[in-house]
Design an enzyme around this catalytic site. Structure first.
Site, PDB file in Angstrom:
ATOM      1  N   CYS B  16       0.765  -0.980   0.285  1.00  0.00           N
ATOM      2  CA  CYS B  16      -0.088   0.148   0.140  1.00  0.00           C
ATOM      3  C   CYS B  16       0.206   1.521   0.086  1.00  0.00           C
ATOM      4  O   CYS B  16       1.848   1.131  -0.149  1.00  0.00           O
ATOM      5  CB  CYS B  16      -0.762   0.038   1.584  1.00  0.00           C
ATOM      6  SG  CYS B  16      -1.539  -1.347   1.777  1.00  0.00           S
ATOM      7  N   GLY B  42       0.481   0.778  -5.321  1.00  0.00           N
ATOM      8  CA  GLY B  42      -0.897   0.367  -5.555  1.00  0.00           C
ATOM      9  C   GLY B  42      -1.525   0.305  -6.908  1.00  0.00           C
ATOM     10  O   GLY B  42      -2.026   1.961  -6.822  1.00  0.00           O
ATOM     11  N   ASN B 116       0.102   0.659   5.840  1.00  0.00           N
ATOM     12  CA  ASN B 116       0.944  -0.731   4.911  1.00  0.00           C
ATOM     13  C   ASN B 116       1.173  -0.908   6.248  1.00  0.00           C
ATOM     14  O   ASN B 116       2.096  -0.346   6.548  1.00  0.00           O
ATOM     15  CB  ASN B 116       1.764   0.646   4.346  1.00  0.00           C
ATOM     16  CG  ASN B 116       2.454   0.585   3.145  1.00  0.00           C
ATOM     17  OD1 ASN B 116       2.591  -1.027   3.489  1.00  0.00           O
ATOM     18  ND2 ASN B 116       3.799   0.889   3.400  1.00  0.00           N
ATOM     19  N   GLY B 117       1.855  -1.937   5.760  1.00  0.00           N
ATOM     20  CA  GLY B 117       2.083  -3.093   6.178  1.00  0.00           C
ATOM     21  C   GLY B 117       1.606  -4.406   6.951  1.00  0.00           C
ATOM     22  O   GLY B 117       1.049  -4.738   6.243  1.00  0.00           O
ATOM     23  N   TYR B 255      14.054  -0.844  -4.904  1.00  0.00           N
ATOM     24  CA  TYR B 255      12.420  -1.165  -5.880  1.00  0.00           C
ATOM     25  C   TYR B 255      11.574  -0.008  -5.722  1.00  0.00           C
ATOM     26  O   TYR B 255      11.003  -0.028  -6.247  1.00  0.00           O
ATOM     27  CB  TYR B 255      12.662  -2.784  -5.438  1.00  0.00           C
ATOM     28  CG  TYR B 255      11.352  -3.561  -6.646  1.00  0.00           C
ATOM     29  CD1 TYR B 255      12.208  -3.087  -7.585  1.00  0.00           C
ATOM     30  CD2 TYR B 255      10.368  -3.514  -5.876  1.00  0.00           C
ATOM     31  CE1 TYR B 255      10.903  -3.456  -8.918  1.00  0.00           C
ATOM     32  CE2 TYR B 255       9.513  -4.076  -7.068  1.00  0.00           C
ATOM     33  CZ  TYR B 255       9.430  -4.356  -8.072  1.00  0.00           C
ATOM     34  OH  TYR B 255       9.087  -3.808  -9.534  1.00  0.00           O
TER      35      TYR B 255
END
Lengths: 464, 464, 464, 464
Positions: B16, B42, B116-117, B255
């Site tokens: 996310c 995302g 996010n996680g 990345y």
């Protein structure tokens, strides 16, 4: 609105990409992959027609090739031959009737046609045909081909040749009957079209970058004024006129084509890189880094960096998710519209003197905002170098620049333009340098104002 | 299918991107632009919830931010505060209930949450909550937050702190009540989250690249274990635990993140470029050019070129129209699937000895095909340099790599892998070099196998 | 807008139709056909959940059953048991979270629930549950069932019984676990629900009209206060309270149910026809023909014609293509809005004295326009006869009439109403006649204002 | 599949409904409402073209008028004149090119055309036109009109008249130029078309039932062989041939038209009712009740009941939510397919001897299942009475019955058919009775096999 469209979309729009494939298994499926490789030539509509030697089935729609076609649709396009098309279209031409392939279904035989280009005597011929009872469905001038061919008698090659002989302007056409395919270029060779070979079949494409994905090997460009007939008994070549010359559109090299394509023997990336080197030779700018406006100017930026021995850097990031639809921004948001598409890497540009390469300047508004973006991010100086000459005259051969007023270089000289965009310096290539980089046989009408054809009623636009 | 998905999509997927904005006009509209800048985190679903100090309105859907939201929808999200989310999701989690923001609407007050996680003790807590009568709508572990908060009593800050104290793993959360906003990070700081200032308001974002488009100025990262409360009377900071450390995910630098983002004080492009330089210092390859796999490896390739003094070149072109849906190719087409995404510029690579930089190798199939692609285009040698260490252990903190089997470096050593991908040589960075390039306080569990948290029932996967 | 909605849609809206099927092949497919037969009970959303004894799969969406479901979707709902739902929803409840079946997925076991009705102490229970940490997704009071059941311990039957005992109001519920099905009615039996038998399985439905299409044979109505458990070892009956009475909604007979349904032993068409006869016995009108407002009043019109020996005629035609969406008419068009739905056959009504039967008058605006329509078509007199009493009090058990103000009979007496609608005479049935026609054990609260349950916080609406 | 389609859809399909409106405000909006009233004549596609005296704008799509058009689309069709169309189409003709209005846009002037009917010498004319270079887009024979008109010279009226003179078969056409409207019928008057007056404007429609909703007053039918020109200076009438006769399609009265329409001076409901009376006079059946198959046979059933003095009853209920798309049933479900559309009221039909009226028998399969449905519901006897003669010959004038094989009465005599459908008795009207009920000047070719026109190449079908 127009400005926002420009920011979000492309600065210049070409009309199309054409693809044809003959005598292969899964012709429609391979056309899908071929057109996917040509997608950069047009994103608003697309279509594929396939023939199983008896019937031609056609499907087309608005959107990207990956949006319009599904496995199910591809399966419903059986046959060993296919032609396809990706299309850019201006708002006023955005009707489904204009989406290609366009077809004739008649008791004498069916055929499908795709075209990239613009006919300059379209209006004159259309009036004549309507006086004889022809009915046009769309506003695309490619439809004129259908009517001219249908009104001829004789073999298909003969009909196509007679039709071509009546047309002035730019065209690169693929025609598919139920069992043959024809590849045709206008007598000035203004738009690219080449053929390739695969197994027992053939492939025709606007750009050579489509061949790799279908495992085809490049054979040669279709010649100006040539009609190539591909049939079960092999390939034949015909010339519908002797009055030919090579006038490949220089914007193909500068902006439109994919870097891995080879056009008239010249690789696009290398041509752009050489353009960058020629820019570097013009003067010795005191700068810290060289950056390009992604994506089309990166090749030239690398060339400039190599020649100038300045470090090549990534100073601008392009957002990969810039689509065709966006919410309408408020006036304030609009002013930072370009920031949806491009971001400066502050850590790179801060405090630096930058040489920024772009391929061309059309309206000038985007360039003005990019310079501002870099300065806001801390750039100490922005020296703009354009890998093409001043864009002063509209194109009538398929590039979407219809009026002088839109072209900022028709109104401002280099010095004024430098002020307008807020650059610390600004230089363009000369027309001779463009030819040095991309090849001698180019149409440079948009820079020189000298058109390789009569312009017929389009001439009125020029006089205005 | 999976391989084709990989070729078409991304090799690694994060869960996310989170965005929040407080006390601005047009909060939903600005969130749209902010999320657009986070879209690379995302692409499968997104949502925005906005509050006008009285009511929270929420809209979410599957697709890109530009596909899900229209002007009309944005207008129907009134208010001066908003939180939004872009989401990647694995196939099995692809239900609308998992799309964020997720909300509680209750008589005690409503709130919206984005995260996010990945929570590593999610299963344990969920069973406990269900035993007490909680009902979960989706399978996303972010929903656990809602239930933990809702079952606490006291002020919102107190409830959030108590909830966080029960959770192990990675989370970067923004919570919006009708008139306040809370930004929270896990105690190891595994996922990024920072705050910025604009006019009278504040902005919270997973990555700093979202601030420019909304005219916000970066202030600072949220600290590990910190709860920041943003309200009309200003900002307050709370710590829900003292046992904190900095373990930022190294893959963010390698990345995921956009090159223009700054994470924990380090610019991503510069970190990548330095990684490329460190690769170049490893050995002196006899090569003609350096190329990168677009887009994420171009920074490292430029760094490598600078350090090695070899020419930087564009050897691979990425097709910009690779979307999420494609027709299913036949087996034969599949084998050239990577060619839909990447094309080699034959004119550049033919006859050359190439150093090719990529950011990482996960499954190895794509790399194998890229090497083949370059050799088919005429490359004389392909020396692969990877700007990260061998990826050997799955991530349990939100990066989609669930099993050892998928990770080729957990099965093959460097020499075997070199053979498998067909490279002439292959080198990776060491873990120490990664820390040198990106910063010392990193989570490198995917390279080292040493996880910064207890793994609870997820540990079973590791033993397998 | 509301008026136009009324003209286009139905004058009264019920909340739902429920359908369940147990131990059959193609359970989802049969549910599709069963729900199609119940479509008149709700057209805005629908859903089906199916169980293969291990997992429950659920799909739901907005629209008609034929719009939401395709063969492909039905195939993705495997299993031998299924429950489904068709739903009407008011604008404010039109969120997907409210569409049924609603589900619990928890480690203790999953179950799906469908409901027709309205809980009158919903608000009180919801506050209590939220204080204990429950999170509600939607605004539908059916969700309360889920939470009450989930918070109980013990067998499923026991949990359901304890949950029901806490709820006041109207409900007719089907619950499906992975291998059992439960059919439940409130203690007053306000909403219909019955069971049927087919081959080795069972069927549960809001109305008996759904049984024929799935080849099931009606067995009996579920009793007020009863929980029926259907499992692989047969059927069991439980009573969760002894304080039961029969108070079937009279509007089911008058307006909602399909004429071929049998409710509590009474066929709906026959009940309506008898209502028409009772109307005819009230007085001897000098008239030429009897007509009904299609479709729900045709049975009563035939009854009136038979009893009065006046000729039955088709004087009004209903347009079969009146959908849910229409262009917004201008003010002028709005005034003839009813004409999109109904047309008078001029050749029939011209010069005639007409007895026109309608089932009920709610807001009065439609009736006013129908009378006008007939007079414009040349009717000499229009005597309106209503096959129900004056509708004076809102329903709190699932019929969408929330305020007194909307009910014209709460403001005007019969004489005033006759003037308002422009009729030459107007008569209603009495409450006793309604019971004579439809059965003695009815809820007639909307006519009498005497509600069979405590109304809790809803009582506030009544006092206004 | 075909059978299932029949069960779900209509037993016979007509090609179209036409509507035009001249010199009114909101012409497109009024056309929307007019076409909505004609929706029963075609549900698969529709379109509207509007003229503001300068330009003609056209929009069309697949689906119902309420599905295809929105307020926004209607607003984008400005002007005071409009023509519109609703269309039924067979699978093979289901291409968007066939959807009407169809248009010519040419330098000589644009016009839009809508048509209901079928040209019997279409194939002959098409070959001739293609030999002269005409290109047809679709397969609809209405396109021939465009080409014939476009190839003529002179005034528009003159061109239309010359075009009509070349065409054999059935047509009822409305043509709109930018400032005029033309209403045309074939010389046999096979398809209905009439004109009406409203304020300063005019209205043209296939059926008079569309006039009420737009506040227009019926003026007269367009005559066979007549071209009516409506312009700003009033109405003019032209005859393109003297060889005219009145041969109105008898199926318009029997099945297609709405009961409130008046065609050639005869109200459809009254004609059907009289048909029912004529059926009753045939014999004295010992029966308890009379029922009709909804909706088209209810008028005849009422007539039969009145004449026979048997009670009229509602024995069959039609499901109002039978749409165009349904999941594909398994073989077993298919067998009870008709039960999705029709339900018997068991409480009414059980133990009864029933006279059941239907308008016609085409393939016979539906009738067989309806008889079975009634018997399953307990009917003691089912006497079928058909309000038309035996349907023995295909129609070539726009009704979708292309082959003899589909027509059960071309294979079975009345006695055999009675056995096949399982009725206790079966009677049809005679051709003379049809004329007595509906008028003397009818086309009865489908009953008699005597066609009022030459059939050209279509004759081949007959000989087969």
């Amino acid at each position: 609105m127009d400005e926002f469209r420009e920011l979000m979309g492309n600065k210049l729009n070409e009309e199309c990409g054409c693809f044809g494939i003959y005598n292969v298994k899964d012709a429609a499926s391979l056309s899908y992959f071929g057109l996917h490789a040509l997608q950069h030539r047009g994103q608003e509509a697309c279509g594929i027609a396939a023939s199983d030697n008896k019937n031609i089935t056609c499907y087309k729609g608005k959107g990207l090739i990956s949006e319009v076609f599904t496995n199910k649709i591809i399966e419903e396009l059986p046959g060993k031959h296919a032609v396809g098309h990706v299309r850019y279209s201006t708002a006023q031409q955005n009707q489904i009737e204009n989406v290609q392939p366009i077809m004739v279904r008649a008791h004498q035989g069916s055929f499908a046609l795709v075209n990239n280009g613009q006919i300059v005597n379209a209006e004159e011929i259309k009036v004549e045909l309507e006086n004889q009872g022809s009915i046009f469905q769309g506003t695309s001038d490619s439809e004129i081909f259908l009517h001219l061919i249908q009104r001829e008698e004789g073999t298909m090659v003969y009909k196509i040749m007679n039709a071509c002989a009546k047309l002035e302007g730019a065209f690169a056409v693929i025609i598919m009957t139920k069992d043959c395919m024809y590849a045709v270029r206008d007598k000035n060779g203004l738009r690219p079209l080449s053929i390739a070979k695969l197994e027992d079949g053939y492939c025709v494409s606007s750009e050579s970058c489509a061949y790799d994905i279908v495992n085809a090997k490049f054979v040669r460009d279709v010649e100006p004024g040539e009609v190539i007939r591909i049939a079960s008994d092999g390939i034949q070549s015909f010339k519908y006129t002797e009055k030919t010359q090579k006038k490949m559109c220089s914007m193909e090299y500068i902006y439109f084509a994919r870097p891995d394509s080879v056009i008239e023997g010249v690789n696009v990336h290398n041509a752009r890189k050489l353009s960058g080197k020629l820019l570097a030779r013009k003067d010795k700018v005191k700068a810290d880094i060289v950056i390009g406006v992604p994506d089309s100017s990166l090749s030239a930026a690398i060339g400039y960096a190599e020649e100038s021995r300045l470090p090549y850097e990534i100073g601008l990031i392009k957002n990969r998710y810039v689509g065709r639809t966006f919410i309408q921004p408020t006036q304030k948001q609009r002013e930072r519209g370009v920031r949806m598409k491009l971001s400066a890497i502050s850590a790179i540009v801060k405090g630096k003197r930058i040489v920024m390469i772009d391929d061309s300047i059309v309206r000038g508004t985007t360039m003005k905002r990019i310079v501002q973006l870099l300065k806001d991010a801390g750039a100490k100086a922005v020296h703009v170098r354009i890998a093409s000459p001043e864009f002063k005259s509209p194109c009538f051969y398929g590039v979407d620049t219809s009026t002088y007023d839109e072209l900022i270089s028709s109104r401002l000289n280099v010095k004024e333009l430098k002020e307008y965009i807020g650059a610390d310096s600004l230089k363009f290539l000369t027309i001779d340098e463009v030819k040095e980089a991309n090849g001698p046989d180019l149409c440079v009408a948009c820079f020189s104002g000298k058109y390789p054809t009569n312009l017929f009623s389009l001439g009125n636009i020029i006089k205005k």
